[in-house]
Design a protein around this motif. Structure first.
Motif, mmCIF file in Angstrom:
data_model
loop_
_atom_site.group_PDB
_atom_site.id
_atom_site.type_symbol
_atom_site.label_atom_id
_atom_site.label_comp_id
_atom_site.label_asym_id
_atom_site.label_seq_id
_atom_site.Cartn_x
_atom_site.Cartn_y
_atom_site.Cartn_z
ATOM 1 N N GLY A 88 0.782 -1.228 0.000
ATOM 2 C CA GLY A 88 0.000 0.000 0.000
ATOM 3 C C GLY A 88 0.813 1.277 0.000
ATOM 4 N N TYR A 89 2.154 1.159 -0.060
ATOM 5 C CA TYR A 89 3.026 2.326 -0.049
ATOM 6 C C TYR A 89 2.576 3.318 -1.123
ATOM 7 C CZ TYR A 89 7.226 5.150 -0.405
ATOM 8 O OH TYR A 89 8.096 6.197 -0.438
ATOM 9 N N PRO A 90 2.512 4.611 -0.843
ATOM 10 C CA PRO A 90 2.955 5.331 0.353
ATOM 11 C C PRO A 90 1.883 5.498 1.424
ATOM 12 C CG PRO A 90 2.439 6.921 -1.318
ATOM 13 C CD PRO A 90 2.200 5.535 -1.924
ATOM 14 N N ARG A 91 0.658 5.086 1.172
ATOM 15 C CA ARG A 91 -0.422 5.268 2.153
ATOM 16 C C ARG A 91 -0.649 3.975 2.933
ATOM 17 N NH1 ARG A 91 -5.470 7.787 0.060
ATOM 18 N NH2 ARG A 91 -5.598 8.325 2.248
ATOM 19 N N VAL A 92 0.387 3.482 3.556
ATOM 20 C CA VAL A 92 0.352 2.175 4.206
ATOM 21 C C VAL A 92 -0.584 2.113 5.398
ATOM 22 C CG1 VAL A 92 2.618 1.521 3.386
ATOM 23 C CG2 VAL A 92 2.410 2.679 5.576
ATOM 24 N N ASN A 93 -0.727 3.184 6.127
ATOM 25 C CA ASN A 93 -1.525 3.150 7.353
ATOM 26 C C ASN A 93 -3.026 3.122 7.092
ATOM 27 O OD1 ASN A 93 -1.558 5.765 6.439
ATOM 28 N ND2 ASN A 93 -1.610 6.656 8.470
ATOM 29 N N THR A 94 -3.466 3.381 5.869
ATOM 30 C CA THR A 94 -4.892 3.343 5.584
ATOM 31 C C THR A 94 -5.407 1.921 5.423
ATOM 32 O OG1 THR A 94 -4.543 3.533 3.204
ATOM 33 C CG2 THR A 94 -4.821 5.583 4.436
ATOM 34 N N GLN A 95 -4.511 0.979 5.196
ATOM 35 C CA GLN A 95 -4.920 -0.398 4.944
ATOM 36 C C GLN A 95 -4.445 -1.383 5.999
ATOM 37 O OE1 GLN A 95 -3.760 -1.493 0.984
ATOM 38 N NE2 GLN A 95 -4.256 0.508 0.181
ATOM 39 N N ASN A 96 -3.626 -0.962 6.942
ATOM 40 C CA ASN A 96 -3.027 -1.906 7.880
ATOM 41 C C ASN A 96 -2.847 -1.287 9.265
ATOM 42 O OD1 ASN A 96 -1.534 -3.806 9.231
ATOM 43 N ND2 ASN A 96 0.009 -4.055 7.661
ATOM 44 N N PRO A 97 -3.728 -1.618 10.209
ATOM 45 C CA PRO A 97 -3.589 -1.075 11.563
ATOM 46 C C PRO A 97 -2.524 -1.786 12.396
ATOM 47 C CG PRO A 97 -5.487 -2.520 11.457
ATOM 48 C CD PRO A 97 -4.926 -2.425 10.051
ATOM 49 N N PRO A 106 8.725 -3.726 -5.101
ATOM 50 C CA PRO A 106 8.211 -2.484 -4.524
ATOM 51 C C PRO A 106 6.784 -2.213 -4.988
ATOM 52 C CG PRO A 106 10.341 -2.138 -5.556
ATOM 53 C CD PRO A 106 9.893 -3.512 -5.913
ATOM 54 N N CYS A 107 5.963 -1.691 -4.087
ATOM 55 C CA CYS A 107 4.599 -1.323 -4.434
ATOM 56 C C CYS A 107 4.590 0.165 -4.739
ATOM 57 C CB CYS A 107 3.666 -1.646 -3.267
ATOM 58 S SG CYS A 107 1.955 -1.276 -3.592
ATOM 59 N N ARG A 108 4.211 0.540 -5.909
ATOM 60 C CA ARG A 108 4.200 1.960 -6.323
ATOM 61 C C ARG A 108 2.769 2.483 -6.363
ATOM 62 N NH1 ARG A 108 9.326 3.081 -5.363
ATOM 63 N NH2 ARG A 108 10.735 1.870 -6.622
ATOM 64 N N VAL A 138 9.914 0.397 10.730
ATOM 65 C CA VAL A 138 8.493 0.080 10.809
ATOM 66 C C VAL A 138 8.364 -1.431 10.938
ATOM 67 C CG1 VAL A 138 6.292 0.106 9.562
ATOM 68 C CG2 VAL A 138 7.799 2.085 9.453
ATOM 69 N N ILE A 139 7.513 -1.887 11.832
ATOM 70 C CA ILE A 139 7.232 -3.308 11.968
ATOM 71 C C ILE A 139 5.805 -3.553 11.492
ATOM 72 C CG2 ILE A 139 7.044 -5.291 13.513
ATOM 73 C CD1 ILE A 139 8.961 -3.816 15.400
ATOM 74 N N ASN A 140 5.672 -4.457 10.522
ATOM 75 C CA ASN A 140 4.364 -4.852 10.027
ATOM 76 C C ASN A 140 3.990 -6.149 10.730
ATOM 77 O OD1 ASN A 140 2.074 -5.547 8.663
ATOM 78 N ND2 ASN A 140 2.986 -5.542 6.635
ATOM 79 N N GLY A 141 3.123 -6.064 11.712
ATOM 80 C CA GLY A 141 2.722 -7.221 12.494
ATOM 81 C C GLY A 141 1.436 -7.855 12.017
ATOM 82 N N GLN A 142 1.013 -7.551 10.796
ATOM 83 C CA GLN A 142 -0.227 -8.128 10.276
ATOM 84 C C GLN A 142 -0.105 -9.650 10.250
ATOM 85 O OE1 GLN A 142 -1.483 -6.492 6.577
ATOM 86 N NE2 GLN A 142 -3.265 -7.789 6.425
ATOM 87 N N PRO A 143 -1.014 -10.349 10.914
ATOM 88 C CA PRO A 143 -0.876 -11.795 11.051
ATOM 89 C C PRO A 143 -1.344 -12.610 9.844
ATOM 90 C CG PRO A 143 -2.782 -11.038 12.262
ATOM 91 C CD PRO A 143 -2.100 -9.810 11.710
ATOM 92 N N GLY A 165 -2.334 -12.366 5.227
ATOM 93 C CA GLY A 165 -2.418 -11.587 3.993
ATOM 94 C C GLY A 165 -1.129 -10.997 3.509
ATOM 95 N N THR A 166 -1.109 -9.700 3.277
ATOM 96 C CA THR A 166 -0.051 -9.036 2.530
ATOM 97 C C THR A 166 1.153 -8.620 3.355
ATOM 98 O OG1 THR A 166 -1.184 -6.958 2.848
ATOM 99 C CG2 THR A 166 -1.663 -8.162 0.817
ATOM 100 N N ALA A 167 1.337 -9.182 4.513
ATOM 101 C CA ALA A 167 2.480 -8.788 5.338
ATOM 102 C C ALA A 167 3.805 -9.105 4.670
ATOM 103 C CB ALA A 167 2.415 -9.461 6.710
ATOM 104 N N GLY A 168 3.880 -10.119 3.845
ATOM 105 C CA GLY A 168 5.149 -10.450 3.233
ATOM 106 C C GLY A 168 5.023 -11.249 1.956
ATOM 107 N N GLU A 169 3.919 -11.094 1.239
ATOM 108 C CA GLU A 169 3.690 -11.904 0.056
ATOM 109 C C GLU A 169 4.332 -11.355 -1.206
ATOM 110 O OE1 GLU A 169 -0.498 -12.317 -0.200
ATOM 111 O OE2 GLU A 169 -0.588 -13.712 1.472
ATOM 112 N N THR A 170 4.937 -10.192 -1.140
ATOM 113 C CA THR A 170 5.524 -9.610 -2.339
ATOM 114 C C THR A 170 6.990 -9.307 -2.111
ATOM 115 O OG1 THR A 170 5.374 -7.853 -3.967
ATOM 116 C CG2 THR A 170 4.835 -7.249 -1.715
#
Length: 88
Positions: A51-60, A85-87, A70-75, A77-82
């Motif tokens: 979701g970069y650059p608006r990452v906080n709108t999709q991941n609490p 870079p997401c543009r 930044v730590i992405n603790g999403q348990p 989905g998309t925490a590490g599937e790619t």
């Protein structure tokens, strides 16, 4: 262990402060009391966060550290599937 952890309203007086992690009991100052597992991104790798650059709108589940990591603790989905870079 002499303590338990509680999730309560933050005591930080800021409009964006919401929850805080608190100790109920006693713990020594050099003791690890909790871990936040996830994928760690240094500032040079922010563009890999979904979701970069608006990452906080999709991941609490994102938290930031004082050094800018930044730590992405999403348990799920998309925490590490790619690995690209997401543009967004």
């Amino acid at each position: 262990m002499g303590y338990t952890l509680e999730l309560k309203s933050s005591q930080i007086r800021h409009e964006q402060a919401s929850w805080g992690l608190f100790i109920d009991g006693e713990a020594y100052g050099d003791l690890v009391i909790a871990l936040y597992a996830g994928i760690i991104y240094s500032p040079a790798y922010y563009h890999y966060i979904f979701g970069y650059p608006r990452v906080n709108t999709q991941n609490p589940y994102l938290i930031t550290h004082y050094d800018g990591t930044v730590i992405n603790g999403q348990p799920w989905g998309t925490a590490g599937e790619t690995t690209k870079p997401c543009r967004g």
